[in-house]
Design a protein around this motif. Sequence first.
Motif, PDB file in Angstrom:
ATOM      1  N   TYR A 198      40.137  50.474  44.726  1.00 10.17           N
ATOM      2  CA  TYR A 198      39.543  51.629  44.406  1.00 10.17           C
ATOM      3  C   TYR A 198      39.288  52.587  45.434  1.00 10.17           C
ATOM      4  O   TYR A 198      39.464  53.723  45.072  1.00 10.17           O
ATOM      5  N   ARG A 222      40.495  56.456  44.953  1.00  6.89           N
ATOM      6  CA  ARG A 222      39.331  57.352  44.263  1.00  6.89           C
ATOM      7  C   ARG A 222      39.364  58.502  45.414  1.00  6.89           C
ATOM      8  O   ARG A 222      38.891  58.268  46.772  1.00  6.89           O
ATOM      9  N   TYR A 278      31.879  53.334  37.604  1.00  7.68           N
ATOM     10  CA  TYR A 278      33.040  52.444  37.246  1.00  7.68           C
ATOM     11  C   TYR A 278      32.349  50.986  37.620  1.00  7.68           C
ATOM     12  O   TYR A 278      33.225  49.899  36.756  1.00  7.68           O
ATOM     13  N   PHE A 331      35.415  47.569  33.135  1.00  2.00           N
ATOM     14  CA  PHE A 331      35.949  47.155  34.273  1.00  2.00           C
ATOM     15  C   PHE A 331      35.839  45.933  34.828  1.00  2.00           C
ATOM     16  O   PHE A 331      34.569  45.344  34.292  1.00  2.00           O
TER      17      PHE A 331
END
Length: 383
Positions: free
Chosen positions: A261, A265, A340, A346
């Motif tokens: 991530y 991101r 998230y 997720f």
Amino acid sequence: MEWSDEQRSLVAAVQDFCRREAGTREQRQHLTNGGREPHSPELYRKMADLGWLGLSLPEEFDGGGAGMVELCLFLEETAKAMAPIGGFTTSIIVAATYERFGSSEQKKRILSGVARGVVEAVAMSEPEAGSDVANLSCRAEHRGDVFVINGQKTWCSNAHLAEHILLVARTSGSAGDHHGLTMFLVPANAPGLTISGIDTMGGREVNDLYFADCVLPADAVVGQVDNGWRQLMAGLNMERLILASVMLGTAQRAFDDVMEYVKNRQQFRRPIGSFQVIRHRLADLATEIECARLLIYNTAAQVDRAPEKVLPRESSMAKLKATETARRVALDAMQMMGGYGYATEFDMERLVRSSVVSTVYGGTSEIQREIIAKTYGLSDHMR
């Protein structure tokens, strides 16, 4: 850690299987009824066919004869893959108890069953006896050739999936005594036993058990009457290393997911992993995971060298370190992922739920610290 060729092959095979059978969130959702059932009988049967569920059991009972290190490797990899086989941990813990103390008939029934994919459960905690195991009051009264069970058990993992319950009940003495506890093999469908699910954040995992004049034959005793406490203590290495290995895999999965991530991101026109506060946090988490890994496998290797030796300090350290690390990694990862990490679409929120409760079951972190302290001669009764 340095692994043998056989151990590396085991890890590779488990990783390949999990990628193929449960490698996507969609697959895992299908196997777990939308995440509500942590155990998939379908996936479990496939693992049984591959011989993995009996990996550490004796060959005479359809097992693989492998050691504690191999079992820890299997548990770490399946947890890291989030493979929904929640029934395995209690089953293999129960199997180890029967291997040590069961009769020939009990060993054949339970150990061979676990290798084939039968789920087993253990009932120990009660509403007034969680960490204080000596306070058990569920009673087994000896009447002639039978035992009659009355009382309640709670937080019994996987009882709703199990064929048998390994019950710890009081046969003599009173609440507060370590002496007077006895283990029993109880069929899950025994008359007088009612199993009632407890709703939790983790889905259908634990249960209340109610015994009302549940009659068991004398040969249902596992080991010796009134010797249940000593038998429980003999299994601590296995139980704590199993729980530690599962949480090691969970911590590694949370770390791997958040690493992916933060590399992708973008905020303020660059990946958030480029910010020092994120980099340093992840460096700390990676170090803690590796410390837990070394502690677990060092202890597992000691168990393989001397299976009869109880390692209260090392096994409690492994359980404490792995569960506390998993909780920290998952919570920090959720924070780094922002919304998230909180969203149910997720995986991170599931990793948070499973890691937080791991510091409670199998002996809380506070109990593990007490045990470790006592091995250094520290207690409330010091003079």
